[in-house]
Design a protein around this motif. Structure first.
Motif, PDB file in Angstrom:
ATOM      1  N   LYS A  12       0.858  -1.316  -0.059  1.00 32.66           N
ATOM      2  CA  LYS A  12       0.120   0.205   0.063  1.00 32.66           C
ATOM      3  C   LYS A  12       0.854   1.193   0.021  1.00 32.66           C
ATOM      4  O   LYS A  12       1.794   1.406   0.778  1.00 32.66           O
ATOM      5  N   ARG A  13       0.623   2.391  -0.793  1.00 35.61           N
ATOM      6  CA  ARG A  13       1.140   3.483  -0.790  1.00 35.61           C
ATOM      7  C   ARG A  13       1.000   4.191   0.518  1.00 35.61           C
ATOM      8  O   ARG A  13      -0.222   4.097   0.984  1.00 35.61           O
ATOM      9  N   ILE A  14       2.014   4.964   0.763  1.00 33.46           N
ATOM     10  CA  ILE A  14       1.888   5.727   2.157  1.00 33.46           C
ATOM     11  C   ILE A  14       2.580   7.063   1.762  1.00 33.46           C
ATOM     12  O   ILE A  14       3.614   7.448   1.195  1.00 33.46           O
ATOM     13  N   PHE A  15       1.832   8.223   2.339  1.00 38.02           N
ATOM     14  CA  PHE A  15       2.216   9.708   2.415  1.00 38.02           C
ATOM     15  C   PHE A  15       2.353  10.122   3.586  1.00 38.02           C
ATOM     16  O   PHE A  15       1.529  10.101   4.269  1.00 38.02           O
ATOM     17  N   GLU A  16       3.660  10.711   4.002  1.00 35.71           N
ATOM     18  CA  GLU A  16       3.841  11.352   5.389  1.00 35.71           C
ATOM     19  C   GLU A  16       4.858  12.490   5.206  1.00 35.71           C
ATOM     20  O   GLU A  16       5.542  12.603   4.561  1.00 35.71           O
ATOM     21  N   ILE A  17       4.211  13.370   5.646  1.00 34.85           N
ATOM     22  CA  ILE A  17       4.765  14.878   5.762  1.00 34.85           C
ATOM     23  C   ILE A  17       6.123  14.622   6.688  1.00 34.85           C
ATOM     24  O   ILE A  17       5.589  14.403   8.011  1.00 34.85           O
ATOM     25  N   LEU A  18       7.497  14.787   6.514  1.00 41.72           N
ATOM     26  CA  LEU A  18       8.504  14.615   7.589  1.00 41.72           C
ATOM     27  C   LEU A  18       9.070  15.938   7.857  1.00 41.72           C
ATOM     28  O   LEU A  18       9.276  16.956   6.930  1.00 41.72           O
ATOM     29  N   PRO A  19       9.125  16.242   9.006  1.00 42.81           N
ATOM     30  CA  PRO A  19      10.049  17.427   9.624  1.00 42.81           C
ATOM     31  C   PRO A  19      11.788  17.264   9.280  1.00 42.81           C
ATOM     32  O   PRO A  19      12.044  16.161   9.738  1.00 42.81           O
ATOM     33  N   LEU A  20      11.999  18.057   8.494  1.00 45.09           N
ATOM     34  CA  LEU A  20      13.602  17.949   8.396  1.00 45.09           C
ATOM     35  C   LEU A  20      14.305  19.130   9.279  1.00 45.09           C
ATOM     36  O   LEU A  20      13.675  20.171   9.273  1.00 45.09           O
ATOM     37  N   PRO A  21      15.489  18.842   9.831  1.00 46.73           N
ATOM     38  CA  PRO A  21      16.252  17.659   9.707  1.00 46.73           C
ATOM     39  C   PRO A  21      16.009  16.639  10.602  1.00 46.73           C
ATOM     40  O   PRO A  21      16.932  15.587  10.701  1.00 46.73           O
ATOM     41  N   GLN A  22      14.955  16.825  11.422  1.00 48.53           N
ATOM     42  CA  GLN A  22      14.833  15.691  12.591  1.00 48.53           C
ATOM     43  C   GLN A  22      14.703  14.243  11.979  1.00 48.53           C
ATOM     44  O   GLN A  22      15.147  13.284  12.498  1.00 48.53           O
ATOM     45  N   ALA A  23      14.141  14.004  10.722  1.00 56.18           N
ATOM     46  CA  ALA A  23      13.911  12.794  10.089  1.00 56.18           C
ATOM     47  C   ALA A  23      15.105  12.217   9.650  1.00 56.18           C
ATOM     48  O   ALA A  23      15.696  10.983   9.708  1.00 56.18           O
ATOM     49  N   LEU A  24      16.090  13.201   9.189  1.00 58.80           N
ATOM     50  CA  LEU A  24      17.393  12.761   8.798  1.00 58.80           C
ATOM     51  C   LEU A  24      18.289  12.124   9.811  1.00 58.80           C
ATOM     52  O   LEU A  24      19.081  11.528   9.603  1.00 58.80           O
ATOM     53  N   GLN A  25      17.985  13.064  10.660  1.00 55.15           N
ATOM     54  CA  GLN A  25      18.763  12.455  12.290  1.00 55.15           C
ATOM     55  C   GLN A  25      18.322  11.148  12.786  1.00 55.15           C
ATOM     56  O   GLN A  25      19.136  10.532  13.496  1.00 55.15           O
ATOM     57  N   ASN A  26      17.267  10.764  12.525  1.00 58.25           N
ATOM     58  CA  ASN A  26      16.516   9.655  13.148  1.00 58.25           C
ATOM     59  C   ASN A  26      15.658   8.922  12.166  1.00 58.25           C
ATOM     60  O   ASN A  26      14.568   8.546  11.981  1.00 58.25           O
ATOM     61  N   PRO A  27      16.468   8.400  10.949  1.00 57.20           N
ATOM     62  CA  PRO A  27      15.768   7.914   9.667  1.00 57.20           C
ATOM     63  C   PRO A  27      14.757   6.608   9.947  1.00 57.20           C
ATOM     64  O   PRO A  27      13.858   6.692   9.581  1.00 57.20           O
ATOM     65  N   GLN A  28      15.258   5.837  11.038  1.00 56.00           N
ATOM     66  CA  GLN A  28      14.244   4.700  11.252  1.00 56.00           C
ATOM     67  C   GLN A  28      12.934   5.040  11.933  1.00 56.00           C
ATOM     68  O   GLN A  28      11.921   4.608  11.522  1.00 56.00           O
ATOM     69  N   VAL A  29      13.232   6.119  12.788  1.00 51.52           N
ATOM     70  CA  VAL A  29      12.105   6.685  13.524  1.00 51.52           C
ATOM     71  C   VAL A  29      10.785   7.006  12.631  1.00 51.52           C
ATOM     72  O   VAL A  29       9.574   7.000  12.796  1.00 51.52           O
ATOM     73  N   PHE A  30      11.386   7.847  11.529  1.00 53.12           N
ATOM     74  CA  PHE A  30      10.482   8.434  10.584  1.00 53.12           C
ATOM     75  C   PHE A  30      10.323   7.829   9.287  1.00 53.12           C
ATOM     76  O   PHE A  30       9.793   8.318   8.155  1.00 53.12           O
ATOM     77  N   HIS A  31      10.545   6.507   9.321  1.00 47.88           N
ATOM     78  CA  HIS A  31      10.242   5.439   8.137  1.00 47.88           C
ATOM     79  C   HIS A  31      11.254   5.676   6.910  1.00 47.88           C
ATOM     80  O   HIS A  31      10.618   5.461   5.985  1.00 47.88           O
ATOM     81  N   LEU A  32      12.268   6.277   7.278  1.00 47.16           N
ATOM     82  CA  LEU A  32      13.183   6.434   6.061  1.00 47.16           C
ATOM     83  C   LEU A  32      14.072   5.369   5.873  1.00 47.16           C
ATOM     84  O   LEU A  32      15.242   5.488   6.222  1.00 47.16           O
ATOM     85  N   SER A  33      13.559   4.074   5.579  1.00 46.70           N
ATOM     86  CA  SER A  33      14.444   2.955   5.592  1.00 46.70           C
ATOM     87  C   SER A  33      15.222   2.869   4.397  1.00 46.70           C
ATOM     88  O   SER A  33      16.162   2.051   4.659  1.00 46.70           O
ATOM     89  N   SER A  34      14.860   3.349   3.319  1.00 44.73           N
ATOM     90  CA  SER A  34      15.763   3.188   2.058  1.00 44.73           C
ATOM     91  C   SER A  34      16.679   4.289   1.874  1.00 44.73           C
ATOM     92  O   SER A  34      16.438   5.406   2.296  1.00 44.73           O
ATOM     93  N   SER A  35      17.660   3.916   1.354  1.00 39.81           N
ATOM     94  CA  SER A  35      18.685   4.918   1.040  1.00 39.81           C
ATOM     95  C   SER A  35      18.432   5.825  -0.117  1.00 39.81           C
ATOM     96  O   SER A  35      18.532   7.189   0.062  1.00 39.81           O
ATOM     97  N   ASP A  36      17.228   5.372  -1.057  1.00 38.66           N
ATOM     98  CA  ASP A  36      16.722   6.294  -2.042  1.00 38.66           C
ATOM     99  C   ASP A  36      16.029   7.446  -1.344  1.00 38.66           C
ATOM    100  O   ASP A  36      16.136   8.624  -1.493  1.00 38.66           O
ATOM    101  N   ALA A  37      15.058   7.057  -0.248  1.00 41.57           N
ATOM    102  CA  ALA A  37      14.328   8.004   0.353  1.00 41.57           C
ATOM    103  C   ALA A  37      15.407   8.760   1.082  1.00 41.57           C
ATOM    104  O   ALA A  37      14.845  10.216   1.228  1.00 41.57           O
ATOM    105  N   GLN A  38      16.321   8.466   1.848  1.00 45.29           N
ATOM    106  CA  GLN A  38      17.094   9.359   2.580  1.00 45.29           C
ATOM    107  C   GLN A  38      17.859  10.385   1.649  1.00 45.29           C
ATOM    108  O   GLN A  38      18.019  11.483   2.076  1.00 45.29           O
ATOM    109  N   HIS A  39      18.173   9.869   0.550  1.00 42.83           N
ATOM    110  CA  HIS A  39      18.893  10.615  -0.508  1.00 42.83           C
ATOM    111  C   HIS A  39      18.001  11.783  -0.962  1.00 42.83           C
ATOM    112  O   HIS A  39      18.409  12.936  -0.742  1.00 42.83           O
ATOM    113  N   ARG A  40      16.846  11.428  -1.038  1.00 39.34           N
ATOM    114  CA  ARG A  40      15.826  12.512  -1.617  1.00 39.34           C
ATOM    115  C   ARG A  40      15.315  13.420  -0.506  1.00 39.34           C
ATOM    116  O   ARG A  40      15.059  14.739  -0.756  1.00 39.34           O
ATOM    117  N   ALA A  41      15.444  12.909   0.616  1.00 39.35           N
ATOM    118  CA  ALA A  41      15.250  13.835   1.909  1.00 39.35           C
ATOM    119  C   ALA A  41      16.300  14.866   2.011  1.00 39.35           C
ATOM    120  O   ALA A  41      15.927  16.044   2.474  1.00 39.35           O
TER     121      ALA A  41
END
Length: 432
Positions: free
Chosen positions: A369-398
């Protein structure tokens, strides 16, 4: 010798009391100091000038629901649409505001009209409930999609929002209703209104997004035309004057303007901002370009009044992504935090701080299922797993989104431009 000792002791008590006041958290009022507060500290506070009132206004840009979002938010088991997860990570930052505003770039025309996205938006009512739960207080309803579901859609959108407890600006149900709001926020009266641009007239009829505006609807939508701005400005000025008469201590405008996908304001935006500055508008929030544009202070050459202009707040929630538009900047958003202080002695009201917080819409697949989530940056980059940034591509785009936003907005923003009081300490804009 004894008197000198007493005097020194008294001075130490005063200095200690002052230090305690300077480090006390804002959220803890003096009345709740607890049992450890000394008599000297309480008596000292009682004879000093009252502390200024401080409030925080937080604003975001466009909230849109495209087709993939409709599919993502639909629950097959319940048969309902649920948008709460979109805001789960950004909610704490919205709730922290005393007044939170958004631009609703869709309508609530009702299920019977069929839910739809571009070019005519009609979203489920449950979006309004999710936005309210996220912490928003005021919804802007004047934009180029205002009449997507016709006149009854304009009225129904207001009814759905107001039923959830929203205050609304930009459209109204009758001419008896005001074109603006006066919100008393902890003793500071904030005047708020919103206007959208029109498209070229069709004969004698006004149009929005090339859709003919029924004549009965014309006075219910705050709008203007770029090619007749000077004429429309006279009506807008009367709204500003009425806000002042109603007691507004600061005046906030949301303007739907500019060119889509352009990261710089055009000449029309700059001219409109200057004209509103000349008439005493204090803060301008821009929407419509779907990308971020700079923030700046402007000042009229003939007077000292200064206006904070956020030319475009960008997209807050949408499916406008690189894969579709080949434009990464449509994925970037931000929360703009503006702190207002009111001196209770002089009654002067100033902006005491301006800050922004980059956001990014994370779209990914979980459990098919597709998921849409608005992430606060840079908090999500500092804690990628907490903010569901599990893939390297997602982390790169963030990371790329964070860089896009901060590189665009890395300018000095003085945090203290007066409305009717003395200037205060200047702050550099920061990421909160």
């Amino acid at each position: 010798m004894k008197m000198r000792w007493i005097s020194m002791l008294f001075l130490c008590v005063i200095l200690l009391s002052a230090c305690n006041n300077s480090i006390r958290p804002k959220a803890v009022p003096a009345a709740n100091m607890g049992e450890d507060a000394s008599i000297d500290e309480i008596s000292h506070e009682s004879v000093t000038s009252p502390k200024p009132i401080e409030i925080q206004i937080t604003a975001v840009g466009d909230v849109m629901v495209h087709g993939p979002q409709l599919k993502a938010q639909y629950d097959r088991i319940s048969g309902q649409f649920d948008f709460h997860n979109n805001f789960q990570f950004i909610k704490p930052y919205i709730e922290s505001a005393d007044l939170a505003l958004l631009n609703l770039e869709t309508t609530f025309g009702g299920e019977e009209k069929g839910y739809s996205s571009f070019p005519r938006f009609n979203s489920p009512d449950s979006l309004a409930e999710a936005l309210k739960t996220a912490g928003f207080d005021v919804a802007v309803t004047a934009n180029n999609h205002t009449i997507d579901t016709g006149m009854d859609g304009v009225v129904r959108t207001l009814e759905v929002l107001q039923a959830q407890g929203f205050k609304t600006i930009g459209t109204r149900k009758s001419v008896e209703e005001s074109r603006f709001l006066i919100e008393d926020v902890q003793g500071i009266k904030v005047g708020i209104t919103a206007y959208t641009y029109e498209t070229p007239a069709y004969g004698k009829n006004k149009t929005i997004n090339a859709l003919i505006m029924p004549s009965v609807l014309e006075p219910l939508i705050n709008s203007f035309r770029f090619d007749r701005w000077k004429e429309d400005l006279s009506q807008i000025k009367s709204t500003i004057d009425a806000m002042r008469v109603a007691g507004a201590e600061i005046i906030v405008f949301y303007l739907h303007w500019g060119e889509e996908f352009q990261r710089s304001p055009n000449q029309s935006q700059k001219q409109i901002a200057q004209d509103l500055n000349a008439h005493g508008v204090d803060i301008i929030f821009g929407s419509h370009p779907h990308v971020l544009q700079p923030i700046e202070w402007i000042k009229h050459p003939d007077h000292d009044h200064q206006t904070l202009v956020v030319y475009s707040l960008g997209n807050f929630l949408s499916n406008q992504r690189y894969e579709i538009l080949k434009n990464r900047y449509t994925e970037d958003g931000m929360l703009v935090h503006i702190k207002i202080q009111k001196d209770l002695v002089s009654n002067g009201t100033v902006i005491s701080h301006v800050g922004y917080q980059p956001t990014w819409v994370h779209k990914y697949v979980r459990g098919g299922k597709r998921i849409f989530e608005i992430l606060p940056l840079p908090q999500a980059l500092q804690n990628p797993q907490v903010f569901h940034l599990s893939s390297s591509d997602a982390q790169h785009r963030a990371k790329l989104s964070y860089h896009n936003t901060t590189s665009l907005l890395q300018q000095e923003l003085p945090g203290s431009m007066p409305f009717s009081g003395p200037k205060r300490k200047v702050h550099k804009n920061d990421i909160e």
